[in-house]
Design a protein around this motif. Structure first.
Motif, PDB file in Angstrom:
ATOM      1  N   UNK A 172      -0.283  10.261  18.213  1.00 37.26           N
ATOM      2  CA  UNK A 172       0.136   9.270  17.191  1.00 37.26           C
ATOM      3  C   UNK A 172       0.032   7.712  17.437  1.00 37.26           C
ATOM      4  N   UNK A 173       0.660   7.481  18.669  1.00 39.12           N
ATOM      5  CA  UNK A 173       0.845   6.030  19.346  1.00 39.12           C
ATOM      6  C   UNK A 173      -0.549   5.663  19.729  1.00 39.12           C
ATOM      7  N   UNK A 174      -1.279   6.251  20.593  1.00 42.80           N
ATOM      8  CA  UNK A 174      -2.656   5.826  20.814  1.00 42.80           C
ATOM      9  C   UNK A 174      -3.716   5.595  19.773  1.00 42.80           C
ATOM     10  N   UNK A 175      -3.541   6.253  18.679  1.00 42.25           N
ATOM     11  CA  UNK A 175      -4.037   5.892  17.569  1.00 42.25           C
ATOM     12  C   UNK A 175      -3.565   4.914  16.538  1.00 42.25           C
ATOM     13  N   UNK A 176      -2.367   4.563  16.543  1.00 39.64           N
ATOM     14  CA  UNK A 176      -2.058   3.340  16.071  1.00 39.64           C
ATOM     15  C   UNK A 176      -2.237   2.289  16.787  1.00 39.64           C
ATOM     16  N   UNK A 177      -2.118   2.209  18.213  1.00 38.62           N
ATOM     17  CA  UNK A 177      -2.717   1.032  19.086  1.00 38.62           C
ATOM     18  C   UNK A 177      -4.229   0.927  18.894  1.00 38.62           C
ATOM     19  N   UNK A 178      -4.917   1.709  18.463  1.00 33.26           N
ATOM     20  CA  UNK A 178      -6.556   1.397  18.053  1.00 33.26           C
ATOM     21  C   UNK A 178      -6.646   0.765  16.795  1.00 33.26           C
ATOM     22  N   UNK A 179      -5.466   0.475  16.057  1.00 31.57           N
ATOM     23  CA  UNK A 179      -5.683  -0.133  14.760  1.00 31.57           C
ATOM     24  C   UNK A 179      -5.173  -1.620  15.023  1.00 31.57           C
ATOM     25  N   UNK A 180      -4.845  -1.802  16.424  1.00 27.38           N
ATOM     26  CA  UNK A 180      -4.797  -3.366  16.668  1.00 27.38           C
ATOM     27  C   UNK A 180      -5.830  -3.948  17.504  1.00 27.38           C
ATOM     28  N   UNK A 181      -5.955  -5.083  17.048  1.00 27.11           N
ATOM     29  CA  UNK A 181      -7.526  -5.871  17.382  1.00 27.11           C
ATOM     30  C   UNK A 181      -7.115  -6.244  18.775  1.00 27.11           C
ATOM     31  N   UNK A 182      -8.263  -6.448  19.516  1.00 28.98           N
ATOM     32  CA  UNK A 182      -8.014  -7.094  20.939  1.00 28.98           C
ATOM     33  C   UNK A 182      -7.501  -7.928  20.925  1.00 28.98           C
ATOM     34  N   UNK A 183      -6.178  -8.017  22.033  1.00 25.56           N
ATOM     35  CA  UNK A 183      -5.484  -9.246  22.097  1.00 25.56           C
ATOM     36  C   UNK A 183      -4.263  -9.376  21.110  1.00 25.56           C
ATOM     37  N   UNK A 184      -4.207  -8.569  20.186  1.00 24.78           N
ATOM     38  CA  UNK A 184      -3.133  -8.440  19.217  1.00 24.78           C
ATOM     39  C   UNK A 184      -1.795  -7.375  19.860  1.00 24.78           C
ATOM     40  N   UNK A 185      -0.910  -7.508  18.744  1.00 23.67           N
ATOM     41  CA  UNK A 185       0.256  -6.763  19.251  1.00 23.67           C
ATOM     42  C   UNK A 185       0.763  -5.655  18.373  1.00 23.67           C
TER      43      UNK A 185
ATOM     44  N   UNK B 117       1.065  -1.233   0.022  1.00 23.44           N
ATOM     45  CA  UNK B 117      -0.047   0.029  -0.054  1.00 23.44           C
ATOM     46  C   UNK B 117       0.763   1.237  -0.177  1.00 23.44           C
ATOM     47  N   UNK B 118       0.996   2.055  -0.977  1.00 26.56           N
ATOM     48  CA  UNK B 118       1.693   3.184  -1.180  1.00 26.56           C
ATOM     49  C   UNK B 118       0.949   4.339  -0.460  1.00 26.56           C
ATOM     50  N   UNK B 119       1.185   4.777   0.594  1.00 22.56           N
ATOM     51  CA  UNK B 119       0.448   5.885   1.266  1.00 22.56           C
ATOM     52  C   UNK B 119       1.268   6.409   2.297  1.00 22.56           C
ATOM     53  N   UNK B 120       0.971   7.659   2.646  1.00 20.05           N
ATOM     54  CA  UNK B 120       1.586   8.266   3.791  1.00 20.05           C
ATOM     55  C   UNK B 120       1.319   7.778   5.129  1.00 20.05           C
ATOM     56  N   UNK B 121       2.235   7.541   5.955  1.00 18.66           N
ATOM     57  CA  UNK B 121       1.827   6.677   7.327  1.00 18.66           C
ATOM     58  C   UNK B 121       1.295   7.755   8.190  1.00 18.66           C
ATOM     59  N   UNK B 122       1.455   9.046   7.939  1.00 19.11           N
ATOM     60  CA  UNK B 122       0.668  10.129   8.706  1.00 19.11           C
ATOM     61  C   UNK B 122      -0.958  10.268   8.608  1.00 19.11           C
ATOM     62  N   UNK B 123      -1.365   9.531   7.185  1.00 19.59           N
ATOM     63  CA  UNK B 123      -2.637   9.700   6.960  1.00 19.59           C
ATOM     64  C   UNK B 123      -2.939   8.057   6.817  1.00 19.59           C
ATOM     65  N   UNK B 124      -2.511   7.174   7.582  1.00 23.24           N
ATOM     66  CA  UNK B 124      -2.810   5.778   7.435  1.00 23.24           C
ATOM     67  C   UNK B 124      -4.057   5.360   8.185  1.00 23.24           C
ATOM     68  N   UNK B 125      -5.209   5.098   7.743  1.00 24.05           N
ATOM     69  CA  UNK B 125      -6.530   5.135   8.305  1.00 24.05           C
ATOM     70  C   UNK B 125      -7.266   3.727   7.572  1.00 24.05           C
ATOM     71  N   UNK B 126      -6.519   2.653   8.110  1.00 22.99           N
ATOM     72  CA  UNK B 126      -7.144   1.271   7.606  1.00 22.99           C
ATOM     73  C   UNK B 126      -8.819   1.135   8.040  1.00 22.99           C
ATOM     74  N   UNK B 127      -9.447   0.355   7.151  1.00 25.79           N
ATOM     75  CA  UNK B 127     -10.685   0.004   7.497  1.00 25.79           C
ATOM     76  C   UNK B 127     -11.023  -0.792   8.398  1.00 25.79           C
TER      77      UNK B 127
END
Length: 256
Positions: free
Chosen positions: A111-124, A80-90
């Motif tokens: 940034x870090x809480x936002x990225x953590x929210x993209x991790x599934x429960x129990x994920x890493x 996926x060619x995209x800017x990390x600052x605009x990474x908003x996965x579905x």
């Protein structure tokens, strides 16, 4: 920034070591989906796919040059060619991995809480960032920028270190995590060649400055920095250059 995969990979062995150290510290949660943020030239993304061959691995990278190199290195990965600052996965991912990438983004408190929210429960969430910005290798880039005819063009790039201390990230992630492991490692890198620390930074932090300049001025800036950094990291009796490099590691499991 225009990334040069060949310049970056000049020291691929040294750059790969912390990436592998991070990968091996991730518990085997049997992920079905993995995102590699700042996947670069794909040499690490390929290892992620080898560790979890049945997982759907996505390499997220903002540089077109790096994506092109990554598709060759890891063709069985979705790119996926995209800017990390605009990474908003579905969707959320079972593992979100990022090696030497998130320090390029601002406002880590958000940034870090936002990225953590993209991790599934129990994920890493697994992150490695350089924390060598107060070492001569990086301080001398700023010194060169502020002491030359190019100052007005590059002084805006001289900023405080982009990575905070371990406790900062612990406090950010603790409300969202059930387990957090944070540590630092300083690697004593033994480099070969002529002025290798200059060549190292030319593959990453120095590029920000060189991209702003052109022609003779660009060459003069590189030469001025090269003289400074060669004095700071002299060769030893064996003709090698010892380059200590500190890195920060985070492995956090999302609350279930």
């Amino acid at each position: 920034m225009v990334w040069d995969p060949q310049q970056y990979l000049k020291f691929s062995g040294h750059r790969l070591r912390p990436a592998v150290d991070l990968l091996m510290r991730i518990p085997d949660v049997g992920p079905r989906t993995v995102a590699d943020l700042g996947a670069g030239a794909g040499n690490v993304t390929r290892l992620i796919k080898e560790r979890w061959p049945s997982a759907a691995v996505t390499g997220v990278e903002g540089s077109a040059e790096m994506v092109a190199a990554g598709r060759k290195a890891a063709p069985d990965v979705e790119w996926s060619h995209e800017d990390l600052g605009h990474w908003r996965p579905a969707k959320q991912y079972d593992v979100v991995y990022s090696n030497a990438a998130l320090h390029w983004l601002p406002n880590h408190a958000a940034l870090f809480p936002s990225v953590m929210e993209k991790v599934a429960p129990g994920g890493m969430l697994a992150v490695q960032m350089p924390r060598n910005f107060l070492a001569p290798s990086h301080v001398l880039i700023g010194e060169t920028a502020l002491n030359g005819p190019w100052r007005s063009k590059v002084e805006h790039l001289v900023t405080p270190p982009p990575v905070e201390g371990p406790a900062f990230y612990h406090d950010l992630l603790a409300p969202l995590a059930q387990n957090i492991d944070i540590w630092e490692t300083e690697y004593l890198q033994v480099l070969e060649g002529d002025n290798p620390v200059k060549e190292w930074t030319k593959g990453t932090w120095l590029t920000r400055y060189l991209d702003v300049l052109q022609g003779d001025e660009k060459a003069a800036f590189e030469a001025a920095y090269g003289m400074r950094v060669a004095k700071a990291y002299p060769k030893n009796a064996a003709g090698q250059t010892l380059f200590p490099f500190r890195r920060l590691f985070i492995v956090a499991q999302r609350k279930g």
